[in-house]
Design a protein around this motif. Structure first.
Motif, PDB file in Angstrom:
ATOM      1  N   ASN A 174     -30.049  39.372 -63.024  1.00 59.60           N
ATOM      2  CA  ASN A 174     -31.017  40.270 -63.646  1.00 59.60           C
ATOM      3  C   ASN A 174     -30.421  40.824 -64.941  1.00 59.60           C
ATOM      4  O   ASN A 174     -29.603  41.749 -64.915  1.00 59.60           O
ATOM      5  CB  ASN A 174     -31.338  41.395 -62.641  1.00 59.60           C
ATOM      6  N   LEU A 175     -30.800  40.257 -66.075  1.00 56.26           N
ATOM      7  CA  LEU A 175     -30.184  40.640 -67.353  1.00 56.26           C
ATOM      8  C   LEU A 175     -30.510  42.077 -67.733  1.00 56.26           C
ATOM      9  O   LEU A 175     -29.676  42.796 -68.286  1.00 56.26           O
ATOM     10  CB  LEU A 175     -30.643  39.675 -68.457  1.00 56.26           C
ATOM     11  N   SER A 176     -31.707  42.536 -67.406  1.00 61.04           N
ATOM     12  CA  SER A 176     -32.064  43.905 -67.794  1.00 61.04           C
ATOM     13  C   SER A 176     -31.279  44.931 -66.978  1.00 61.04           C
ATOM     14  O   SER A 176     -30.941  45.999 -67.472  1.00 61.04           O
ATOM     15  CB  SER A 176     -33.572  44.133 -67.652  1.00 61.04           C
ATOM     16  N   LEU A 177     -30.954  44.588 -65.731  1.00 64.23           N
ATOM     17  CA  LEU A 177     -30.111  45.478 -64.925  1.00 64.23           C
ATOM     18  C   LEU A 177     -28.746  45.646 -65.611  1.00 64.23           C
ATOM     19  O   LEU A 177     -28.206  46.743 -65.740  1.00 64.23           O
ATOM     20  CB  LEU A 177     -29.923  44.891 -63.521  1.00 64.23           C
ATOM     21  N   HIS A 178     -28.212  44.526 -66.072  1.00 58.58           N
ATOM     22  CA  HIS A 178     -26.926  44.548 -66.791  1.00 58.58           C
ATOM     23  C   HIS A 178     -27.038  45.430 -68.028  1.00 58.58           C
ATOM     24  O   HIS A 178     -26.200  46.296 -68.275  1.00 58.58           O
ATOM     25  CB  HIS A 178     -26.532  43.120 -67.177  1.00 58.58           C
ATOM     26  N   GLN A 179     -28.112  45.199 -68.810  1.00 60.17           N
ATOM     27  CA  GLN A 179     -28.261  45.936 -70.071  1.00 60.17           C
ATOM     28  C   GLN A 179     -28.446  47.436 -69.828  1.00 60.17           C
ATOM     29  O   GLN A 179     -27.957  48.262 -70.590  1.00 60.17           O
ATOM     30  CB  GLN A 179     -29.433  45.366 -70.885  1.00 60.17           C
ATOM     31  N   THR A 180     -29.090  47.762 -68.737  1.00 56.65           N
ATOM     32  CA  THR A 180     -29.321  49.175 -68.418  1.00 56.65           C
ATOM     33  C   THR A 180     -28.017  49.906 -68.111  1.00 56.65           C
ATOM     34  O   THR A 180     -27.844  51.058 -68.483  1.00 56.65           O
ATOM     35  CB  THR A 180     -30.265  49.294 -67.196  1.00 56.65           C
ATOM     36  N   HIS A 181     -27.102  49.230 -67.389  1.00 56.25           N
ATOM     37  CA  HIS A 181     -25.957  49.952 -66.822  1.00 56.25           C
ATOM     38  C   HIS A 181     -24.614  49.615 -67.444  1.00 56.25           C
ATOM     39  O   HIS A 181     -23.603  50.204 -67.067  1.00 56.25           O
ATOM     40  CB  HIS A 181     -25.894  49.683 -65.312  1.00 56.25           C
ATOM     41  N   ILE A 182     -24.593  48.665 -68.396  1.00 55.76           N
ATOM     42  CA  ILE A 182     -23.291  48.171 -68.862  1.00 55.76           C
ATOM     43  C   ILE A 182     -22.426  49.277 -69.463  1.00 55.76           C
ATOM     44  O   ILE A 182     -21.211  49.311 -69.253  1.00 55.76           O
ATOM     45  CB  ILE A 182     -23.462  46.967 -69.837  1.00 55.76           C
ATOM     46  N   ASN A 183     -23.036  50.224 -70.182  1.00 59.68           N
ATOM     47  CA  ASN A 183     -22.219  51.273 -70.809  1.00 59.68           C
ATOM     48  C   ASN A 183     -21.569  52.173 -69.765  1.00 59.68           C
ATOM     49  O   ASN A 183     -20.389  52.512 -69.862  1.00 59.68           O
ATOM     50  CB  ASN A 183     -23.066  52.110 -71.770  1.00 59.68           C
ATOM     51  N   THR A 184     -22.328  52.559 -68.758  1.00 60.63           N
ATOM     52  CA  THR A 184     -21.809  53.425 -67.700  1.00 60.63           C
ATOM     53  C   THR A 184     -20.687  52.720 -66.938  1.00 60.63           C
ATOM     54  O   THR A 184     -19.626  53.299 -66.674  1.00 60.63           O
ATOM     55  CB  THR A 184     -22.952  53.775 -66.709  1.00 60.63           C
ATOM     56  N   VAL A 185     -20.937  51.474 -66.600  1.00 57.81           N
ATOM     57  CA  VAL A 185     -19.964  50.706 -65.828  1.00 57.81           C
ATOM     58  C   VAL A 185     -18.698  50.460 -66.660  1.00 57.81           C
ATOM     59  O   VAL A 185     -17.578  50.595 -66.162  1.00 57.81           O
ATOM     60  CB  VAL A 185     -20.619  49.383 -65.362  1.00 57.81           C
ATOM     61  N   SER A 186     -18.873  50.136 -67.932  1.00 61.37           N
ATOM     62  CA  SER A 186     -17.708  49.906 -68.801  1.00 61.37           C
ATOM     63  C   SER A 186     -16.869  51.174 -68.912  1.00 61.37           C
ATOM     64  O   SER A 186     -15.636  51.117 -68.915  1.00 61.37           O
ATOM     65  CB  SER A 186     -18.161  49.484 -70.209  1.00 61.37           C
ATOM     66  N   TRP A 187     -17.558  52.301 -69.005  1.00 62.37           N
ATOM     67  CA  TRP A 187     -16.827  53.584 -69.082  1.00 62.37           C
ATOM     68  C   TRP A 187     -15.970  53.777 -67.832  1.00 62.37           C
ATOM     69  O   TRP A 187     -14.803  54.142 -67.917  1.00 62.37           O
ATOM     70  CB  TRP A 187     -17.833  54.743 -69.229  1.00 62.37           C
TER      71      TRP A 187
END
Lengths: 434, 162
Positions: free
Chosen positions: B2-15
């Motif tokens: 699910n690419l949009s799931l990735h795009q939604t959360h990538i910043n939080t997860v990367s942090w």
């Protein structure tokens, strides 16, 4: 169980009698006059000595641990490992018998098996398609008859003389040992009184829970001495003392076999408060640190599964095998030299084939205590490396090994003794002709 | 995926992944226990065992309390050569979500270890992380952190968590 395959033509010559004089390359070395109470530091750093150890100890008269029957449970299963620098293969043949052969093609010396574990009906060399039975006999060589009357092996080529080099094999309680020497006594006799420590723990069929290999940048003997050294346990390893798994004042004992090669010692948890010298011994130890409390001590919860109160047993068989019971954590440790200043310590963690899941979980949790990230004993590898650094070029100095006394017997069964280390150097010197 | 799931959360997860790495590398190791749920689990296994279905892990903390105990033991009890780490984290992907809303995250890592005595910086461990991330609290936290190192051998010892 013991198998005694008729050795190939060159097998008998490999076992060097311990009585041989030192080779020319180490002849300029003189052991300190105090004998086994000293270990000169060149013994950990000398390249020629390392090569001689390979010949006289690892390819000489000794039994070497290579694995578990449970690692090759079915016919056709194999495992690759090392005895000293030599790569070997442990196999289970179609008839269920165990075999250990050198992992080196009899043709041009290529590695025959490349996988750590596998299953096969034959041992096959990829270079020129020489293939061997699981017992190590040559069964086929590609184009051995040549093609259209040209090429091929000589008419007098005898397949039976070109098998993989076979080692002797013997087992005890599911442990598999092998030897290059054709005149070894049975494993059980070699281990002597120390075999009881193996039978106590490995009392039924085993299963493997996993592996942990520690690469230690120090001579293999710095590690070999470590589990023989009951003196350091409660001093260096602070975690033990702090949480009551083991204190020097607890009931403990050490047993050596008659030859002095092998040793095991044990400690009984929960006995220290009964001891009259508890306060005096505890106050002397840096490791007694009442300020440290675990938030979650469940990691230390254990059950007395062998019914004798022994919470820790460390067993060391000369020259490359350790069996530990630390609470309910059970593991073998195989020591593999990798050059004069490096060795691999391979931990194989075990449970019993018939145990329930909860028991296995307890053992897995207690892996946090041992091994390369073990809270209890993580210091050992660090100390080996610090020693190797301090020996520097090894040209001067010797370690002082008189805790418990000056003889092979002195110190008795006390853990506050270096008796087992004196005995190690005694047999090492005999085997090496030093 | 699910690419949009990735795009939604990538910043939080990367942090969260970066915070864990910096805390260890900056010698604020206690911080990583705050980045885990109290009932979370932190595991370090070798790929050698994982690939063979063998359950053994060299570190397996079944709660934040067990992770705090390990860090405290490292601080006050254990003896080892002075050292510090540098984490390099990459290839971060949010690949799914559990029924309870936890994000399934995978990433690659490399850890370089500097031994203070000799001054050497050497590659220490590399591999992949299979994580579950909980977004319920103010800060994202790990419900599960499983680090799988590729090497069969550990160089000397692993006393600082990776």
């Amino acid at each position: 169980m013991q198998t005694d395959p008729s050795p190939p033509a060159d097998a008998a010559s490999s076992a060097v009698p311990a009585s041989l004089a030192p080779s020319a390359s180490v002849r300029h070395r003189t052991w300190p006059s105090e004998g086994y109470r000293r270990a000169p530091y060149w013994v950990y750093t000398d390249l020629e000595l390392y090569a001689l150890e390979q010949q006289r100890i690892f390819r000489g008269r000794a039994w070497h641990y290579v694995g578990l029957e449970a690692e090759v449970p079915e016919p056709g299963n194999f495992k690759t490992t090392f005895i000293g620098d030599t790569p070997v293969i442990l196999t289970r043949a179609a008839d269920g018998s165990l075999h250990v052969v050198v992992n080196r093609c009899a043709h041009r010396g290529n590695l025959v098996c490349r996988e750590p574990f596998g299953t096969s009906t034959r041992l096959y060399c990829v270079y020129h398609a020489w293939s061997y039975t699981l017992e190590g006999d040559l069964s086929h060589a590609a184009f051995s008859q040549g093609l259209r009357g040209e090429g091929g092996l000589p008419d007098d080529f005898n397949k039976s003389l070109h098998g993989l080099r076979k080692l002797r094999v013997d087992t005890l309680c599911g442990l598999v040992f092998a030897s290059f020497s054709s005149d070894m006594e049975p494993l059980d006799s070699w281990l002597g009184e120390v075999g009881a420590g193996i039978r106590r723990v490995l009392n039924r069929p085993l299963k493997v829970l996993g592996y942990d290999t520690q690469r230690i940048h120090a001579n293999w003997k710095t590690y070999h001495e470590n589990p023989r050294d009951s003196y350091h346990a409660n001093i260096l390893h602070t975690f033990y003392g702090t949480f009551g798994l083991s204190r020097q004042s607890q009931e403990s004992a050490m047993t050596l076999d008659r030859s002095g090669r092998h040793v095991y010692f044990y400690t009984k948890a929960g006995t220290e408060k009964k001891s009259s010298d508890y306060d005096s011994t505890a106050s002397q130890l840096r490791s007694h640190n009442d300020q440290m409390k675990l938030e979650d001590p469940s990691i230390l919860r254990w059950h007395d599964e062998f019914g004798d109160g022994i919470s820790v047993q460390i067993l060391n068989a000369y020259p490359s095998f350790v069996l530990h019971q630390i609470a309910n954590s059970l593991a073998t440790r195989q020591l593999i030299p990798r050059g004069v200043a490096q060795c691999d310590l391979v931990w194989t963690y075990l449970g019993f084939a018939d145990e329930d899941e909860a028991t296995t979980r307890t053992r897995l949790n207690q892996t946090n205590l041992a091994g390369s990230a073990g809270l209890v004993s993580v210091e050992d590898a660090a100390v080996c490396e610090m020693m190797q650094r301090a020996f520097a070029d090894g040209e001067e100095g010797a370690s002082f090994i008189e805790m418990g006394g000056k003889t092979l017997e002195s110190g008795g069964s006390s853990k506050l003794s270096e008796r087992a280390i004196r005995n190690f150097w005694h047999v090492y010197r005999q085997d090496m002709g030093l | 995926m699910n690419l949009s799931l990735h795009q939604t959360h990538i910043n939080t997860v990367s942090w969260l992944l970066a915070e864990w790495a910096h805390a260890i590398d900056d010698d604020r190791v206690e911080r990583i226990a705050e980045l885990m749920r109290e009932d979370g689990r932190y595991t370090v296994s070798s790929r050698f065992n994982v690939d063979r279905g063998l359950p053994l892990a060299i570190i397996d903390a079944h709660s934040a309390a067990q992770l705090r105990d390990r860090i405290r033991s490292m601080r006050v009890a254990n003896i080892y050569q002075p050292q510090h780490y540098r984490h390099v984290v990459s290839a971060i992907q949010v690949i799914g979500q559990t029924e309870t809303g936890l994000l399934q995250v995978r990433s690659s890592f490399a850890v370089f270890r500097t031994l203070v005595t000799t001054g050497d910086s050497l590659f220490f461990a590399g591999g992949r992380c299979d994580d579950l991330v909980d977004l319920e609290a103010d800060e994202p936290r790990f419900a599960r952190r499983h680090m799988i190192f590729d090497s069969r051998a550990v160089e000397t010892l692993m006393i600082i968590p990776i």
